[in-house]
Scaffold this motif. Structure first.
Motif: not given
Ligand code: ANZ
Ligand code: ZN
Length: 911
Positions: A243-264
């Motif tokens: 599990d530790r190795v999988k966790q390390m790979q998980h963190n290394w890939i580091g998926k983050s969800t959110g949004a892109n916003f534009k500021f004029q």
């Protein structure tokens, strides 16, 4: 295998280490209990070399066990011995169990130390590497490792790197290999690029001592980010990875969800820069944005676009950042500069100042951040350090239910919560709801949409080094980047070269190699002078092993389909991230490209290369320190004659003692060759397997090897006693229990219990230490039992014992097998024997222990014949007949009896 990020320069190790001297004088302890381990090993190693044992009948199943291949440094260390002993044990076990096993070995033979040896000592890297391979191979053979040498490969061999180059071309063809500018370590004195390993902790060059600069150069990349999602998602398939190795790979890939916003941006800038786009993981904090921050490399940071009164300051600031030595320093820098530009808040139209901030990474997200000081620590600190806002605007409050979570606004509130009045129309929503609502509004009003980001970067694979596989690309003035045609591979690494470690990339100086013809227009062109990261070599070697001599292809499609994935892969946890991630990327890509297919049993494996991953812990050495000066002490400075009470010779004081990673500076290393010379190979192997489970640190201590020596001597004695007495019954795996007396039944039962446990340890749990403990128990049980060595049961027990020890202690097992009478059939070897099969009948106990309770309280136990245990009236009878029943049941009025657990428990309810 090599590590990428080491900051220490690893100088070559051709000189004899100090410990070789230390051990040379110590006395040989090779003869114990009448066994001379050295002689026995010589005898069997010679026999195996003359004719390898023919494996027993095969079951038609194949098995692939692999240790991570070593970097040929020239010296085997204890970590190597540990990992190869483990894979050898698994391999020998599987062969005896009837599998068609491959257990190959090769060399991760490109890399920096060879180049350093050339620069320092004027030895050609090719020769240095070849000599080291010869030495290490000899050391491995001494360890009685049953490697499949017919599959041996070295990554520096043109036969191999031809295909590494071929795969580079496949990536290039698929649009997954590309060039872009990247920062490298530049030595301004030697005028050369340095590897990370050549830069010391103070940021200075290993050779010139000059302060290393950061310089931008065009580099090759593999687009591993295209595979980010499957690399993350498929971690779920890897049930047998730690599990530790999988966790390390998980963190290394580091998926983050959110949004892109534009500021004029309200300034006179080109159309493409009219909006600053940001990536945020917290769309719910949009109304808390008080300013924007840009990475120094952001395209808007250009003196042309900045107001005059600010551009000078900004340019100076950005220039000053280039002198910063390392990324950590840049990231911790809280100073920024105002650009003079403003952007408009998409919801409130408020004017937000735009800053340059060193901690904004140019190649993450969009290289721009909407700063929310109330809810982000770095934004908070940056806002304070640069005096940006008068009042910090909090838009999210902690949920009141969460006790103690009330924010007093003296620090940022980082968690999710509920949106407050400052959030206008979003007030009252929970963070999650608000995120969705804000993103929906952004979509509707065209200022943004949801987005996903990965921390994973593309793989920078080009090195400005000599000892590596040349990148098969030609640069033509008219056709630009032209791949070398596959038919022209390999692009040979020129061997005639002078390495000096200065004056640019080594291959650039080999003019008749660099200058070539363009494959497209036939005009004069130049070869790419970069070589590939050695992690490219090691990302596919396990595939080459399945078909190592193929001249036409990297490997045959069907052979790879049949053999892959690797069933058990064993190596150090230091490779938990890069090597394993790159290998997963390669094997997924090659599956996609059709280089192999997934066999039906492995479908759903999704191109994962390694089914079971065993990460082996470090081998730590006994380390002595002076309690006053804290200086590390050499072994010869300590009197260890009483291991429990060591003394510093010069002062008579007790040293500080600990177990630490073996290293030269701590004088705590041990030389495996000396250990095996002194104590024997098999005792050393057993000792290593016994001291700790594979994944845990092993505290090396050779004082107790003698325990293993004694046990092996005892085992051999048992074999001699059975061999002298009993008829030859090699074929029998099981014996009819009905002919046995009680003592024999006990031994037979014990034997089969052990078979079950050891088989499980060697095939699934890899608890070699418990397997050895079980085998020791079995040998004790046999020798203390009253049965005659002339009985088939005795013989069966000893045979099984010897067979089960064989994968771990191959020499003594052979010697014992011979003593059992193995010599009758010439060529007979314990490794030609079938692994003991389990007699299920023997596992069924004759009697079982029944716990007797009175009113639910345990009072005594009674033995009940197993075949009567289902019958409640019989169980009751036995319980009542026990002498102890007098005390608890006599004269009592039993009103109910409850039996449970198949007769293992009976409860009398009495008044
Ligand atoms: C506004 C915000 C408010 C943020 C808040 C966080 C907390 P992870 O989760 O690691 O993906 N960010 C975005 N791009 C960046 C870059 N190139 N360099 C440095 N920081 C960057 O991090 C995403 C968050 O890190 C983003 O969400 C952004 O700050 C910052 F209460 O936006 B956030
Ligand atoms: Zn051309």
């Amino acid at each position: 295998m090599q590590l990428a990020m080491l900051r220490q320069v690893t100088r070559s190790s051709v000189h004899k280490p100090y410990y070789a001297r230390h051990y040379a004088t110590s006395q040989s302890k090779r003869t114990v209990g009448g066994l001379n381990f050295g002689d026995i090993e010589k005898k069997w190693q010679k026999r195996w070399a003359e004719s390898a044992p023919t494996p027993p009948m095969t079951t038609g199943k194949s098995f692939y066990v692999l240790s991570m291949f070593p970097y040929p440094s020239g010296i085997l260390h204890m970590g190597h011995v540990r990992v190869y002993t483990i894979s050898d044990t698994v391999s020998r076990f599987r062969k005896m169990a009837g599998y068609d096993v491959i257990h190959p070995m090769g060399w991760d033979a490109f890399g920096l130390p060879a180049e350093n040896a050339a620069i320092e000592r004027n030895i050609h890297p090719a020769k240095w590497t070849k000599d080291n391979i010869t030495t290490m191979k000899r050391q491995m053979k001494r360890l009685s490792l049953d490697m499949d040498w017919s599959r041996e490969l070295a990554t520096c061999d043109p036969e191999y790197y031809k295909w590494t180059q071929y795969f580079f071309l496949q990536f290039h063809k698929a649009g997954l290999a590309y060039q872009k500018e990247a920062t490298v370590n530049w030595d301004p004195v030697d005028q050369t690029v340095l590897a990370n390993e050549q830069v010391d902790a103070e940021g200075k060059s290993w050779r010139s001592g000059a302060l290393v600069e950061r310089k931008k150069l065009k580099q090759w990349f593999f687009k591993i980010t295209d595979f980010a999602e499957p690399l993350l998602e498929d971690l779920k398939v890897l049930e047998h990875w730690p599990d530790r190795v999988k966790q390390m790979q998980h963190n290394w890939i580091g998926k983050s969800t959110g949004a892109n916003f534009k500021f004029q941006v309200d300034a006179n800038v080109p159309e493409t820069l009219k909006h600053v786009e940001v990536f945020t993981s917290r769309p719910d904090t949009l109304l808390g944005v008080q300013y924007l921050t840009l990475a120094p490399e952001h395209p808007l940071i250009n003196s042309e676009y900045l107001p005059k009164e600010h551009s000078g300051k900004v340019t100076d600031f950005v220039e000053s950042l280039k002198k910063v030595q390392n990324m950590d320093e840049a990231e911790n820098n809280k100073q920024g500069v105002f650009t003079g530009l403003y952007a408009q808040h998409p919801l409130t139209s408020e004017q937000l100042p735009i800053y340059v901030a060193p901690y904004v990474i140019s190649d993450y997200g969009t290289g721009a951040v909407m700063a929310v000081p109330a809810h982000d620590k770095r934004d908070w600190e940056f806002a304070k350090a640069n005096n940006i806002v008068d009042e910090i605007k909090f838009v999210v409050d902690p949920l009141v239910q969460e006790e103690g979570a009330v924010s007093d606004r003296s620090e940022p509130f980082l968690g999710n919560g509920v949106l407050n009045a400052a959030s206008g129309k979003y007030q009252g929503m929970r963070s999650n709801e608000a995120m969705a609502a804000v993103v929906a509004d952004a979509k509707e009003n065209n200022f943004g949409e949801s987005a996903v980001q990965y921390r994973l970067r593309d793989w920078l694979l080009s090195r400005q080094r000599y000892w590596g596989a040349p990148i098969p690309i030609i640069h033509c003035p008219s056709c630009k980047v032209v791949p070398v045609p596959e038919a022209d591979l390999p692009v040979h690494l020129p061997l005639d070269i002078a390495l000096e470690g200065k004056g640019g990339s080594p291959l650039q100086k080999v003019e008749d190699w660099v200058n070539c013809k363009c494959p497209k227009c036939n005009g004069p062109a130049k070869r790419d002078t970069d070589t590939m990261d050695t992690f490219v070599d090691s990302s596919w070697y396990y595939m080459r092993y399945v078909d190592p001599h193929n001249q036409n292809l990297p490997f045959d499609h069907d052979k790879a389909t049949e053999r892959l994935p690797v069933d058990v892969y064993i190596g150090g946890v230091e490779h938990a991230i890069l090597h394993l991630l790159y290998s997963r990327f390669f094997s997924k890509f090659l599956l996609k490209q059709g280089f192999y297919a997934e066999k039906p049993e492995a479908s759903g494996n999704r191109g994962e290369p390694f089914k079971v991953l065993l990460t082996q812990g470090m081998v730590q050495g006994k380390t002595f320190k002076d309690p006053v000066s804290q200086r590390f002490l050499k072994p010869e400075e300590v009197d260890s004659s009483d291991p429990k009470n060591p003394k510093i010779i010069s002062s008579g004081e007790t040293p500080l003692m600990s177990y630490e990673k073996m290293s030269k500076s701590k004088y705590n290393g041990v030389d495996p060759t000396a250990i095996t010379e002194n104590h024997g190979v098999d005792p050393t192997r057993l000792h290593i397997l016994y001291k700790a489970p594979p994944s845990e640190a092993l505290e090396w201590d050779d004082v107790s090897i003698v325990g293993m020596q004694r046990w092996l001597a005892k085992l051999h004695k048992l074999a001699v006693s059975a061999g002298n007495e009993a008829p030859h019954v090699f074929e029998a795996d099981t014996i009819d229990m009905s002919t046995m007396n009680n003592e024999e039944k006990k031994v037979y039962r014990f034997t089969h219990n052990t078979i079950q446990q050891v088989t499980d340890a060697l095939s699934t749990s890899f608890g070699f230490n418990t397997a050895i403990a079980d085998l020791i128990k079995l040998s004790n049980f046999i020798s203390s039992s009253a049965i005659s060595p002339a009985t088939p049961t005795y013989r069966h027990a000893v045979e099984s014992l010897v067979k089960m020890v064989a994968p771990m202690a191959p020499n003594i097992a052979e010697e014992s097998w011979e003593a059992l009478g193995g010599d009758h059939t010439k060529q007979s070897s314990v490794f030609s024997q079938r692994w003991p099969s389990l007699d299920q009948r023997a596992l069924v106990a004759d009697e079982l222990k029944c716990v007797v309770q009175i009113n639910g309280k345990t009072r005594y136990t009674v033995n009940i014949p197993a075949d009567l245990a289902q019958d409640q009236s019989k169980v009751e009878e036995f319980a009542k007949q026990s002498p102890q029943s007098d005390k608890w049941l006599a004269g009592k009025n039993v009103h109910r009896v409850i039996m449970a657990k198949g007769g293992k428990l009976v409860n009398f309810l009495v008044k």
